[in-house]
Write an enzyme that holds these catalytic residues in place. Structure first.
Site, PDB file in Angstrom:
ATOM      1  N   GLU A 262      56.367 -25.328  47.675  1.00 17.92           N
ATOM      2  CA  GLU A 262      57.757 -25.174  47.243  1.00 17.92           C
ATOM      3  C   GLU A 262      57.875 -24.672  45.808  1.00 17.92           C
ATOM      4  OE1 GLU A 262      60.280 -28.564  48.954  1.00 17.92           O
ATOM      5  OE2 GLU A 262      58.243 -29.347  49.113  1.00 17.92           O
TER       6      GLU A 262
ATOM      7  N   SER B  56      61.579 -29.170  52.187  1.00 17.82           N
ATOM      8  CA  SER B  56      62.111 -27.834  52.456  1.00 17.82           C
ATOM      9  C   SER B  56      61.985 -27.402  53.912  1.00 17.82           C
ATOM     10  CB  SER B  56      61.449 -26.775  51.548  1.00 17.82           C
ATOM     11  OG  SER B  56      61.876 -26.950  50.216  1.00 17.82           O
TER      12      SER B  56
ATOM     13  N   TYR C  48      67.099 -21.352  52.329  1.00 16.91           N
ATOM     14  CA  TYR C  48      67.001 -20.524  51.136  1.00 16.91           C
ATOM     15  C   TYR C  48      67.274 -19.040  51.368  1.00 16.91           C
ATOM     16  CZ  TYR C  48      64.827 -24.825  49.581  1.00 16.91           C
ATOM     17  OH  TYR C  48      64.590 -26.142  49.287  1.00 16.91           O
TER      18      TYR C  48
ATOM     19  N   ARG D 209      69.008 -37.685  47.195  1.00 13.03           N
ATOM     20  CA  ARG D 209      69.753 -37.051  48.281  1.00 13.03           C
ATOM     21  C   ARG D 209      69.302 -37.671  49.582  1.00 13.03           C
ATOM     22  NH1 ARG D 209      67.618 -32.034  49.103  1.00 13.03           N
ATOM     23  NH2 ARG D 209      66.809 -32.756  51.097  1.00 13.03           N
TER      24      ARG D 209
ATOM     25  N   ASP E 285      69.415 -37.584  53.581  1.00 16.07           N
ATOM     26  CA  ASP E 285      69.673 -36.688  54.715  1.00 16.07           C
ATOM     27  C   ASP E 285      69.982 -37.522  55.952  1.00 16.07           C
ATOM     28  OD1 ASP E 285      69.139 -34.597  53.009  1.00 16.07           O
ATOM     29  OD2 ASP E 285      67.052 -34.405  53.629  1.00 16.07           O
TER      30      ASP E 285
ATOM     31  N   GLU F 210      65.645 -38.941  56.049  1.00 14.53           N
ATOM     32  CA  GLU F 210      64.736 -39.057  54.921  1.00 14.53           C
ATOM     33  C   GLU F 210      65.545 -39.081  53.640  1.00 14.53           C
ATOM     34  OE1 GLU F 210      62.779 -34.889  54.147  1.00 14.53           O
ATOM     35  OE2 GLU F 210      62.895 -35.210  56.315  1.00 14.53           O
TER      36      GLU F 210
ATOM     37  N   ASN G 119      65.340 -37.860  49.499  1.00  8.17           N
ATOM     38  CA  ASN G 119      64.666 -36.962  48.562  1.00  8.17           C
ATOM     39  C   ASN G 119      64.924 -37.434  47.135  1.00  8.17           C
ATOM     40  OD1 ASN G 119      64.116 -34.608  46.863  1.00  8.17           O
ATOM     41  ND2 ASN G 119      63.962 -33.466  48.776  1.00  8.17           N
TER      42      ASN G 119
ATOM     43  N   GLY H  15      66.805 -30.419  45.478  1.00  4.06           N
ATOM     44  CA  GLY H  15      66.901 -29.036  45.033  1.00  4.06           C
ATOM     45  C   GLY H  15      68.133 -28.812  44.174  1.00  4.06           C
TER      46      GLY H  15
END
Length: 333
Positions: free
Chosen positions: A31, A167, A237, A276, A278, A291, A293, A297
């Protein structure tokens, strides 16, 4: 327990113009490119609110530079293992350099998806049933026999993804048992342990959590609608591959439940400053945590900045407040 912009209003008085910040970005993970984009976005946002900031890579020059001229705080914009497995945070602790985000121990747990899911399950937070399978066990026990048992236990469809990583790299939705072996091979290309979990259909939502001094608060949830139905690396992305709705198109009662679950996950994992979470919201409105994070990002298509915007907050001022809080922790220490 959702939040509003008023609850998270930050003032310029919370941000010291004397702060000097190092933004860490790059690294050697898959990443790297995304991390560099995150780092540049963070750098620009901090400079826009008057914080002196510089961008550095996590390489052999880093520790001598930190020792020679310690910054007031570090912002970790590294993704993948370097920024999220806790090791770098542990080294920063050894150097007495404060940083935005959770400590090394919490980072290690959150980074390993099976470990994090076990903590969530123990805390009563809904997360899809799963099995974690190292490549060695997969080979020793016989691939066909193991995969048959997985399908018998979890059914199909399934989600296969590396037990560590981000990612969407190495992840695949398996809708037919015959496709499971190929998905496992693809997963093992990125990490030695695969996480296979029951696939929950529903709305894909990301809930960013921030703590600006009054305890963790959930920002407006962001709904993710990938064009091909899977939120993989390309969908994340590549412009035009995904549509985002911020805030998510959820009934207020369900949105409040989603916020509560995200806050519970953040707290159960012992996280700090920002994260974050999810989540999949199923057809009945029930959220399932996939999950968490610890180094979200920060690119132009990333979910935390979208949530910040939806909350009516200024990205630079929010980051500046988090940096000031991190710097103050060293003073207290």
């Amino acid at each position: 327990m959702g939040t509003t912009a008023e609850h998270l209003l930050v003032t310029d008085s919370a941000i010291s113009a004397d702060l000097r910040v190092v933004v860490l970005a790059g690294g050697l993970s898959y990443e790297r490119d995304v991390s560099l984009r995150s780092g540049r976005r963070v750098l620009d946002a901090l400079r826009a609110v008057g914080v002196e900031a510089e961008l550095r890579d996590a390489d052999v020059a880093l520790l001598p530079a930190l020792a020679a001229d310690p910054p007031d705080a570090v912002v970790i914009a590294l993704h993948g293992a370097t920024g999220e497995d806790g090791s770098l945070r542990g080294v920063l602790d050894l150097c007495d350099v404060p940083y935005v985000g959770c400590d090394a121990r919490a980072s290690r747990v959150a980074w390993d998806k099976p470990s994090a899911k076990a903590v969530l399950r123990e805390a009563g937070i809904p997360t899809p049933d799963w099995v974690a399978l190292p490549h060695d066990r997969f080979s020793e026990l016989g691939a066909v026999a193991v995969l048959d048992r997985i399908v018998d236990r979890l059914g199909v469809p399934l989600m296969v993804k590396p037990a560590q990583g981000g990612s969407g790299l190495g992840g695949a939705v398996v809708r037919d048992a015959a496709a499971l072996p190929a998905a496992m091979v693809g997963c093992f290309a990125y990490y030695s342990t695969a996480l296979v979990e029951r696939y929950v259909p529903g709305m894909d939502v990301a809930v960013s959590v921030v703590d600006l001094g009054d305890g963790p608060q959930a920002l407006p949830p962001v709904e993710i609608v990938p064009r091909n139905g899977v939120y993989d690396y390309a969908a994340r992305y590549t412009a035009g591959r995904t549509t985002w709705h911020a805030p998510a198109r959820l009934d207020p009662e369900i949105a409040a439940t989603v916020a509560d679950v995200a806050l519970a996950a953040h707290t159960a994992l012992g996280l700090r400053d920002l994260s974050r979470v999810d989540v999949i919201v199923d057809a009945a409105g029930q959220p399932h945590v996939l999950e968490v994070n610890v180094s979200p990002g920060m690119t132009e298509t990333s979910l935390l900045p979208l949530a910040v915007q939806a909350a009516g907050l200024d990205f630079g001022r929010l980051l500046g407040t988090l940096v000031a809080r991190a710097a103050a922790r060293l003073t207290k220490h």
